[in-house]
Enzyme design. Structure first.
Site, mmCIF file in Angstrom:
data_model
loop_
_atom_site.group_PDB
_atom_site.id
_atom_site.type_symbol
_atom_site.label_atom_id
_atom_site.label_comp_id
_atom_site.label_asym_id
_atom_site.label_seq_id
_atom_site.Cartn_x
_atom_site.Cartn_y
_atom_site.Cartn_z
ATOM 1 C CB SER A 124 -0.887 -0.003 1.255
ATOM 2 O OG SER A 124 -1.462 1.272 1.472
ATOM 3 C CE1 TYR A 149 -3.181 -0.075 5.178
ATOM 4 C CE2 TYR A 149 -3.725 -2.356 5.595
ATOM 5 C CZ TYR A 149 -3.487 -1.326 4.717
ATOM 6 O OH TYR A 149 -3.545 -1.563 3.366
ATOM 7 C CE LYS A 153 -1.582 -4.305 3.364
ATOM 8 N NZ LYS A 153 -1.875 -5.570 2.684
#
Ligand code: WQD
Length: 338
Positions: A124, A149, A153
């Site tokens: 991302s 989050y 990643k």
């Protein structure tokens, strides 16, 4: 190739299933349906006219993952599975680190044990953190993520780079998504978030559907052309096609590549709202509210590497994204839920 999609019933994964099958590949799905619906797979089967082998399991479950690789000669994996809500990750960071990292470690160990060393990872643009400059390039130093989050990643990217360094037989492509929106033109698959949407486009479509009262634009005092946040919105079908190209690339190369999947064009919140209203002939009620914590002024991709390395570039317009997003919502008021 026979390609395993972890989290294969999800928004981006389901669209990628369609493009992979239509490109001649065979697909196997593993999904625990924590953030998706089995109906999504049925809709994909309807679109492609073929049945798809699905395993309802958690990617963290070693026994389940070994069974999948024992029963299927998997040539490559696209790893979509993972918890992905930015705000939620701030509330329950341990759950995010445990789930997203454990699932990846289990997947890689199972792949290695079965001699499968081609992996495309759903990363991302959030790994770039707060950018000093835009457009964002893959060789830019990532100063630090703004939420757990994003850190998962980032950490998974580093884990996979380490796997490739230790065993050069691996081929890994780390795809950094920007802002995927829209839906398959059929209107049979699309974005179906649980509860009140955090992201802009699903919020807009639910306001347009009368399910939510109005859109709140999070701030109009950013350093952008109209003061509202600028993002690189990319049609989910373009994104899906990028995965097909990434799988083809991984099959013919060794090593690890980081690739942005974005259009390279930034649009503001109000650009999107006005386009949505025009394309769909819908008046969308909105108010300007305060900034949302953690948001940046502008974030959009330098798309050159995807073109040079994968031979891929986005082709769909913001009009296409707005039209297709509304087509999905208007034909599926409750998403995949009956
Ligand atoms: C877009 C713009 C908001 C909702 C997130 C994740 C990122 C990636 C994509 C997974 C911003 C504004 C939004 C609303 C608004 N996901 N907005 N009112 O924050 O760019 O990225 O989704 O990889 O990791 O961080 O997307 O759609 O939430 O916001 O004004 O009700 O819309 O301020 O400018 P974002 P978003």
């Amino acid at each position: 190739m026979k390609i395993l999609l972890t989290g294969g019933a999800g928004f981006i994964a389901s669209h990628t299933c369609v493009e992979l099958i239509e490109a001649g590949h065979e697909v196997v799905i593993v999904d625990n349906y924590v953030n998706s619906q089995p109906e999504a797979v049925r809709r994909v089967e309807e679109i492609v006219g073929k049945s798809i082998r699905v395993y309802e399991a958690d990617v963290c479950d070693k026994a389940a993952m070994n069974r999948i690789f024992d029963e299927n000669a998997i040539d490559a994996v696209i790893h979509f599975a993972g918890l992905k809500a930015v705000g939620e990750s701030v509330q329950i960071p341990l759950t995010y680190y445990r789930n997203n990292l454990d699932s990846t470690l289990t997947l890689c160990e199972t792949m290695a044990a079965h001699g499968c060393k081609n992996l495309v990872f759903s990363s991302s643009a959030t790994v770039y953190g707060v950018p000093d400059e835009v457009p964002l390039r893959e060789d830019m130093f990532c100063k630090g993520c703004t939420n757990p989050y994003g850190w998962t990643k980032y950490m998974i990217e580093r884990i996979l780079e380490g796997v490739v360094n230790a065993d050069p037989e691996w081929s890994v492509v780390l795809l950094r998504y920007f802002n995927p929106i829209g839906a398959h033109a059929s209107g049979r698959i699309g974005e179906d978030p649980n509860g009140i949407p955090n992201n802009l486009m699903p919020y807009i479509t639910k306001v347009a559907a009368g399910q939510l009262k109005q859109l709140t634009v999070f701030g109009d005092d950013y350093n952008t052309h109209d003061g509202t946040g600028v993002r690189d919105y990319i049609h989910v079908v373009d994104l899906a096609k990028g995965h097909v190209k990434a799988c083809d690339y991984a099959a013919g190369h060794k090593g690890c590549e980081i690739v942005n999947l974005g259009t390279g064009v930034g649009y503001s919140v109000l650009d999107l709202v006005k386009t949505f209203q025009r394309v769909n002939n819908i008046d969308l009620p909105y108010v300007i509210g305060p900034r949302r914590a953690g948001d940046v002024d502008a974030c959009f991709a330098d798309p050159r590497k995807a073109r040079e390395v994968l031979g891929w570039e986005a082709t769909k317009t913001l009009d296409d994204m707005c039209r297709d997003a509304w087509n999905w919502q208007s034909h599926n008021p409750k998403g995949y839920k009956a």
